[in-house]
Design an enzyme around this catalytic site. Sequence first.
Site, mmCIF file in Angstrom:
data_model
loop_
_atom_site.group_PDB
_atom_site.id
_atom_site.type_symbol
_atom_site.label_atom_id
_atom_site.label_comp_id
_atom_site.label_asym_id
_atom_site.label_seq_id
_atom_site.Cartn_x
_atom_site.Cartn_y
_atom_site.Cartn_z
ATOM 1 N N GLU A 311 -1.302 -7.419 -0.057
ATOM 2 C CA GLU A 311 -1.322 -6.921 -1.435
ATOM 3 C C GLU A 311 -1.894 -7.970 -2.386
ATOM 4 O O GLU A 311 -2.798 -7.690 -3.180
ATOM 5 C CB GLU A 311 0.100 -6.541 -1.875
ATOM 6 C CG GLU A 311 0.178 -5.949 -3.266
ATOM 7 C CD GLU A 311 -0.363 -4.535 -3.323
ATOM 8 O OE1 GLU A 311 0.286 -3.618 -2.825
ATOM 9 O OE2 GLU A 311 -1.469 -4.336 -3.868
ATOM 10 N N ASP A 315 -5.408 -7.624 -4.456
ATOM 11 C CA ASP A 315 -5.383 -7.515 -5.922
ATOM 12 C C ASP A 315 -6.190 -8.646 -6.566
ATOM 13 O O ASP A 315 -6.992 -8.416 -7.476
ATOM 14 C CB ASP A 315 -3.941 -7.581 -6.447
ATOM 15 C CG ASP A 315 -3.095 -6.414 -5.975
ATOM 16 O OD1 ASP A 315 -3.665 -5.427 -5.462
ATOM 17 O OD2 ASP A 315 -1.854 -6.490 -6.105
ATOM 18 N N SER A 567 -3.089 0.898 -4.307
ATOM 19 C CA SER A 567 -2.954 -0.546 -4.544
ATOM 20 C C SER A 567 -4.295 -1.183 -4.866
ATOM 21 O O SER A 567 -4.343 -2.207 -5.539
ATOM 22 C CB SER A 567 -2.414 -1.231 -3.283
ATOM 23 O OG SER A 567 -1.032 -1.097 -3.206
#
EC number: 3.4.14.10
Length: 650
Positions: A311, A315, A567
């Site tokens: 994640e 990001d 995400s």
Amino acid sequence: MFFTLVTAALAASTVFASPIANTKVVHEKRDVLPSGWNKRSELHRRAILPMRIALAQNNLEKGGDWLHEVSDPESDRYGKHWSAKEIAEAFAPSDDTVSAVKSWLASHGIGNDRIKHGQSMGFLQFDASVDEAENLLNTKYNVYQHTDSKQSHVACEEYSIPAELSEHVDFITPTVHFDAPIKRHDKREPMEKRAISPGVEKGLGEPGSPSLPKLGATMNGADILGRLKNCNTQITPDCLRALYDFQHGHLALKKNAYGIVEYTPQAYVPSDLDLFFRQFAKKAVGERPVLDSIDGGVVQQTNMSFGFNGESDLDLEYAMSLVYPQNVVLYQVGDLVEGASFNNFLDAIDGSYCTFRGGDSQRFDAVYPDPYGGYQGPQNCGGFAATKVISTSYSYNEHDLTPIYERRQCAEYLKLGLMGVSVLYSSGDYGVAGNGGQCINPDGTYNNGNSGRFNPSFPGSCPWITSVGATQVKPHISLPNALASGTEPEKACETVIYSGGGFSNVFPLPGYQRKEVTSYFANNMPPYTSAQYNNSQETRGIPDISANGANYVVAVDGQFAKVYGTSASSPTLGAILTLINEERFSRGLSSIGFVNPVAYKNPGVFNDITAGSNPGCGTDGFQAVPGWDPVTGLGTPNYPKMLKLWLSLG
Ligand SMILES: *[C@@H]1O[C@H](CO)[C@@H](O)[C@H](O)[C@H]1NC(C)=O
Ligand SMILES: *[C@@H]1O[C@H](CO)[C@@H](O)[C@H](O)[C@H]1NC(C)=O
């Protein structure tokens, strides 16, 4: 719901000794004990109870209109955002509220000298003997014990207050709320102490937590094709710039940092950033996000795997590449033992939220200093600045939490909007089903997703959030050809994940969305019953906007891999909004703030996505159709059109 707020009209009044008590009405009542808790004994008469009365905030019902005023493109006050002080003053409990509650306490012998009440605090606090508390609230306290943990908790099953105080008091603790954290024995478990419902078996940032992105094939450098015609199988920063027609950032304005929120133990790997930048954003090699460590947040480098790094690497690699040379602020929230929740983050960027309506929930939120031995500093309460765009790629199911808890948090997103912050959350990766594919049985429990009620995500279902869904490039399309011929290259994401979408069971339909949602139902009535979703056409629909969420090439743990999920969509949309803010700031304009009112009045600035669907719960889900739909929202960004629009506003 385990307990109900009983209004004056419904409640039987109870006769009691003091004159004022003749009009006492039940304020909160628990219908059944939460599972695992049993009454054990009466409370020792000499016990002292730390009482806390959450006072009703003033003007909360006006908040939506105020936000509209500064976010609606047709308003004279567009972009005239509020200061934190103005917000605190506008919503503080009124003097009437404070004095009404204090005089009630005084009539029970609890004088001003015993009461603590901070200036901006939404509650009154005092210690009471058991007799005092029982008289005051016309109740009976007991000690309850949890079957498994053997932990005890002081509570009552209902309590009453004078009828005329109903409107002034939100709730009182300790009373009917069984929100004591359940202590576990296993050292690794505290993060899972917020195993708050069958839907949340993992802390937000824990490996395996279902709102994290999904891993596809791993690749070596030679597998990276890097050409626009390959964007149907590999998404890179260049693919996103081509799809949404935007350029590199160029202004590096200090006040335009882009905020990315991560929950420990999720952690980026510095060498992964450089591996990615060397391939896709050479100028950014060596750049790192500015770290805001909240509640002991650490970028741990002990546990390395996709579950720990996927994640954060995703990001930050995309956010930093797309907005470079502007800074990215990394809000790293929670220690390694307890982790954290969205409320812990909100407390850190707005100190007034820490105490708002009685403060955080001990059931859903982490407690600092960490009672399990982690971070021993005080809870971060204010002290961190909110960036103007904040993207979070984690979410709960709306059904995991309680409506009271969600409304309190949602009011905070409203306040951030008033302050000019754009708050983005991913809409989930399981179509109409919840995290991990769960759907809701008639008795409120979860099933494995073959039937049952649709399960929308939170915080996206809060109307003051911009909820971000996922698209993909259609399988056989060549991007350059599609762009040249004006063919829409994308559809709703149906690779590895399905874009989270649907209708809230908690929040009403916000005004800014009414026209689009009404027209969606008029032209595309979904073939589902009210048992499957709230089909009243009067509840909040999600997502609002979408962006590509499939086949992202990401460097994780020293190699490239393909990654999937909303995400990915949320940081991409946030980067585009940050680039628009850059242009607005350079012209002396305000931040764009809460995006939705402008977006819904100008659907033409998005690429309408009209193919694909979001199956779940044993159904085909909803279909992407012309106009807004509960799969891809208004569509994907068209940067030149968005920029022109936002530069034309106040
Ligand atoms: C993380 O690393 C620590 C220290 O090496 C280890 O004890 C722990 O089991 C690891 N956790 C997981 C989930 O791999
Ligand atoms: C659907 O939402 C409306 C509006 O909030 C509410 O009045 C209604 O009770 C809800 N219906 C169901 C079945 O939950």
